[in-house]
Scaffold this motif. Structure first.
Motif, PDB file in Angstrom:
ATOM      1  N   THR A 169       0.794  -1.237  -0.048  1.00 57.90           N
ATOM      2  CA  THR A 169       0.013  -0.072  -0.092  1.00 57.90           C
ATOM      3  C   THR A 169       0.894   1.277   0.022  1.00 57.90           C
ATOM      4  OG1 THR A 169      -1.645  -1.206   1.182  1.00 57.90           O
ATOM      5  CG2 THR A 169      -1.980   1.123   1.255  1.00 57.90           C
ATOM      6  N   THR A 215     -16.546   1.969   2.842  1.00 58.64           N
ATOM      7  CA  THR A 215     -15.391   2.282   1.896  1.00 58.64           C
ATOM      8  C   THR A 215     -14.278   1.213   2.334  1.00 58.64           C
ATOM      9  OG1 THR A 215     -14.719   4.101   3.735  1.00 58.64           O
ATOM     10  CG2 THR A 215     -15.818   4.706   1.691  1.00 58.64           C
ATOM     11  N   PHE A 245     -11.328   0.814   2.881  1.00 60.17           N
ATOM     12  CA  PHE A 245     -10.092   1.300   3.798  1.00 60.17           C
ATOM     13  C   PHE A 245      -9.697   0.117   4.660  1.00 60.17           C
ATOM     14  CE2 PHE A 245     -11.881   5.210   2.497  1.00 60.17           C
ATOM     15  CZ  PHE A 245     -10.599   5.853   1.588  1.00 60.17           C
ATOM     16  N   GLY A 252     -11.647   1.178   9.465  1.00 63.79           N
ATOM     17  CA  GLY A 252     -11.432   1.584   8.070  1.00 63.79           C
ATOM     18  C   GLY A 252     -11.299   3.143   8.053  1.00 63.79           C
ATOM     19  N   ASN A 299      -7.773   3.749   9.361  1.00 60.98           N
ATOM     20  CA  ASN A 299      -6.937   3.690   8.273  1.00 60.98           C
ATOM     21  C   ASN A 299      -6.896   4.694   7.346  1.00 60.98           C
ATOM     22  OD1 ASN A 299      -6.167   1.138   9.049  1.00 60.98           O
ATOM     23  ND2 ASN A 299      -7.128  -0.034   7.723  1.00 60.98           N
ATOM     24  N   ARG A 300      -8.112   5.335   6.851  1.00 61.19           N
ATOM     25  CA  ARG A 300      -8.185   6.413   5.941  1.00 61.19           C
ATOM     26  C   ARG A 300      -7.369   7.899   6.493  1.00 61.19           C
ATOM     27  NH1 ARG A 300     -11.314  10.883   5.242  1.00 61.19           N
ATOM     28  NH2 ARG A 300     -13.057  10.315   6.822  1.00 61.19           N
ATOM     29  N   TRP A 324      -3.436   6.731   6.720  1.00 58.76           N
ATOM     30  CA  TRP A 324      -2.971   6.480   5.202  1.00 58.76           C
ATOM     31  C   TRP A 324      -2.845   7.959   4.510  1.00 58.76           C
ATOM     32  CZ3 TRP A 324      -5.787   1.514   3.369  1.00 58.76           C
ATOM     33  CH2 TRP A 324      -5.247   0.388   4.278  1.00 58.76           C
TER      34      TRP A 324
END
Ligand SMILES: Cc1cc2nc3c(=O)[nH]c(=O)nc-3n(C[C@H](O)[C@H](O)[C@H](O)COP(=O)(O)OP(=O)(O)OC[C@H]3O[C@@H](n4cnc5c(N)ncnc54)[C@H](O)[C@@H]3O)c2cc1C
Length: 411
Positions: A220, A314, A316, A364, A367-368, A371
Motif C-alpha cells: 500500500t 469504503t 479502507f 476503516g 486507516n483512511r 494513510w
C-alpha cells in the motif's frame, strides 16, 4: 405458514454475500431459491483480499479448497511512503497469518472467488440459482414473504419464509423497505472514487511494480491525496491495482469511467516510478464509492439485508466482502438454531452483527486518516509505525482476523 413455505429461503442477488448465504442455508438443510438480475455472473476485473475471518467460513462451506489453486498467500502487508518509496511498516502474513488466526490470508481475482462459490452452489440440488431474474417487488402476508421476480419480461411471485436481500450497495430490497420505514436509508456517495486496473506481470507496468512493490506482498502506497493498494493475482501472472482519490459522483456501477486527469493529478508529486506505473497501467475503471449506514438491517416480517445492501463501507479496511461472508454464515446458523421464530433469530443476528460491523467501520476510518495523513501527523504516524514491532501490528488485528462465529455466538 406451511412448513414447506416457512423453510423456503429466497435470496436476492448472487454476489459474494448472496452466494455464500445460499451455501450456508443449504448446509443447514434449507431449500434456497437465489435470483440474480445479470444473465451471466461476471465479476468486475479486480482483486480481493480475503482475510482469515472470511476464509475460515469459506473453508467450512467447501469453497476454500476450490479457490486455493488460483489464490495467492501474500507474505506480508507492506506500507510504503508514495513519495520516497520508503517502507514504513510490514505486517507478516503467509504462514504466520495462518498460525496466528487459524486460516489463510489470501489475495485472489474476484472472478476466481465467484467461480469457486458458483461451483459449490452448482453441486447442491437444494439451491436453485436463476440468472436473468430481477426482483422488482416484495410483499408480506401472514403466511410469509413473497418476491416478484421478472424474467424475460414475465413477472412471477415467489413465496418463502425468509427473504435475504444480498443485492449490493444499490439494493432494490432496501429501497423498497426505505419506502415503507424510515429506518432504512438510501446509499450515500462518499465523495471518493476507487480506480482499478489489472496489469500483466510481464508488461512494462508490471515490471515497474516488481521494482517498487513486493511481488509476493500486498503493498500500500500512502500519500495525503490518495493511496494505492497493489498485489499479485492469477497465480502471479497479473497485478491488481486499486487507487483511491477524491472525485465527483459518476454513474452507479462497478466498472464506470471518470476523467483520468483526476488520477494523474493525484499522483503528480509521488515518486516518479509510481506515477509512471499509474500512467502505464490504464485503462482504469472508476467506481463511485457509496456507503450505507442505516438503523435497521432486518424487518420482523422475515426480511434480512446482508453484505453491501445492509452496510456498504469504503474499502479502507478491505473488509466489505468479508463482512458479507460473516453476515451470511451467521444468519443461516441462527435461523437454523432457533426454528419456529425467525423474528427472534433476526433480532439476535442483527444485535450480534452490528457491533462487529461498527468496529470494522471505525478501523476503516482510522486507516483512511492514517494513510492520507500529511505534515506533522504523517511524521507522527511514521514514527509510531517505525517503533511498533511487527508482532504488535499483527496483534492489533487479532479481533478482526481471529474472529470466529462460534465464539461470537457462544453456542
Ligand atoms: C476498490 C474496491 C476494493 C475492495 N476490496 C475489498 C477487499 O480487498 N476485501 C473485501 O472483503 N472487500 C473488498 N471490497 C468490498 C467488496 O467488493 C464488496 O463489499 C462486496 O463485493 C459486496 O458483495 P455483495 O454480495 O454484498 O454485493 P454485490 O457484489 O454488489 O452483489 C450484489 C448482486 O445483486 C445483484 N442484484 C442487484 N439488484 C438485484 C435485483 N433487484 N434482483 C436480482 N439481483 C440483483 C447484482 O447484479 C449483484 O450480482 C472492495 C470494494 C472496492 C470498491
Amino acid at each position: 405458514m406451511t412448513e414447506t413455505r416457512s423453510r423456503q429461503i429466497v435470496i436476492v442477488g448472487a454476489g459474494i454475500a448472496g452466494l455464500t448465504a445460499a451455501l450456508a442455508f443449504a448446509e443447514r438443510g434449507f431449500p434456497v431459491r437465489l435470483f440474480e438480475q445479470a444473465r451471466q455472473l461476471e465479476a468486475a476485473g479486480a482483486g480481493l483480499q480475503l482475510s482469515p475471518n472470511a476464509t475460515r467460513i469459506l473453508r467450512r462451506l467447501g469453497v476454500l479448497e476450490r479457490l486455493l489453486p488460483e489464490a495467492i498467500r501474500p507474505q506480508a502487508v507492506v506500507l510504503k511512503d508514495a513519495r520516497s518509496l520508503r517502507e514504513l511498516a510490514r505486517v507478516p502474513l503467509g504462514q504466520a497469518a495462518e498460525q496466528r488466526w487459524g486460516a489463510p490470508y489470501l489475495v485472489a481475482h474476484r472472478a476466481d472467488l465467484q467461480a469457486a462459490l458458483m461451483e459449490a452452489v452448482a453441486e447442491r440440488p437444494d439451491i436453485e440459482l436463476v440468472t436473468g431474474a430481477r426482483v422488482t417487488g416484495i410483499a408480506v402476508d401472514p403466511q410469509g414473504i413473497s418476491a416478484t421476480v421478472e424474467t424475460d419480461g414475465k413477472a412471477t411471485d415467489v413465496a418463502g419464509g425468509l427473504l435475504v436481500g444480498a443485492d449490493g450497495v444499490w439494493s432494490s430490497v432496501r429501497a423498497e423497505l426505505a419506502g415503507r420505514q424510515a429506518a432504512f436509508m438510501k446509499s450515500r456517495f462518499s465523495g471518493r472514487l476507487a480506480w482499478r486496473a489489472t496489469v500483466a506481470a510481464e508488461s512494462a507496468a508490471g515490471q515497474i511494480f516488481a521494482e517498487i512493490g513486493s511481488a509476493d506482498c500486498v503493498t500500500t502506497f500512502l500519500h495525503p491525496g490518495f493511496h494505492m493498494v497493489a498485489y499479485p493475482v492469477s497465480k502471479g501472472r497479473a497485478v491488481n491495482l486499486a487507487a483511491f482519490t477524491k472525485g465527483e459522483r459518476i454513474a452507479e456501477g462497478w466498472s464506470g469511467h471518470a476523467d483520468p486527469a483526476i488520477l494523474s493529478k493525484a499522483v503528480h508529486d509521488t515518486a516518479a516510478m509510481l506515477a509512471r506505473l499509474v500512467a502505464l497501467a490504464g485503462p482504469w475503471t472508476a467506481f463511485p464509492m457509496h456507503t450505507v449506514q442505516q438503523q435497521r438491517w432486518t424487518a420482523p416480517q422475515g426480511i434480512a439485508l446482508i453484505g453491501d445492501a445492509a452496510h456498504a463501507m469504503t474499502p479502507f479496511a478491505a473488509q466489505g466482502a468479508a463482512m458479507g461472508i460473516e453476515d451470511a454464515s451467521m444468519l443461516a446458523n441462527l435461523i437454523a438454531d432457533f426454528p419456529g421464530d425467525p423474528t427472534q433469530s433476526l433480532t439476535v443476528w442483527e444485535n450480534l452483527r452490528r457491533p462487529r460491523v461498527e468496529r470494522v467501520l471505525k478501523r476503516g476510518a482510522l486507516n483512511r486518516l492514517a494513510w492520507h495523513a500529511w505534515g506533522p501527523v504523517a511524521i507522527a504516524r511514521n514514527l509510531v509505525l517505525a517503533t511498533r514491532p511487527a508482532e504488535k501490528l499483527a496483534a492489533d488485528l487479532d479481533w478482526l482476523y481471529g474472529w470466529e462465529e462460534r465464539k461470537a455466538v457462544r453456542r
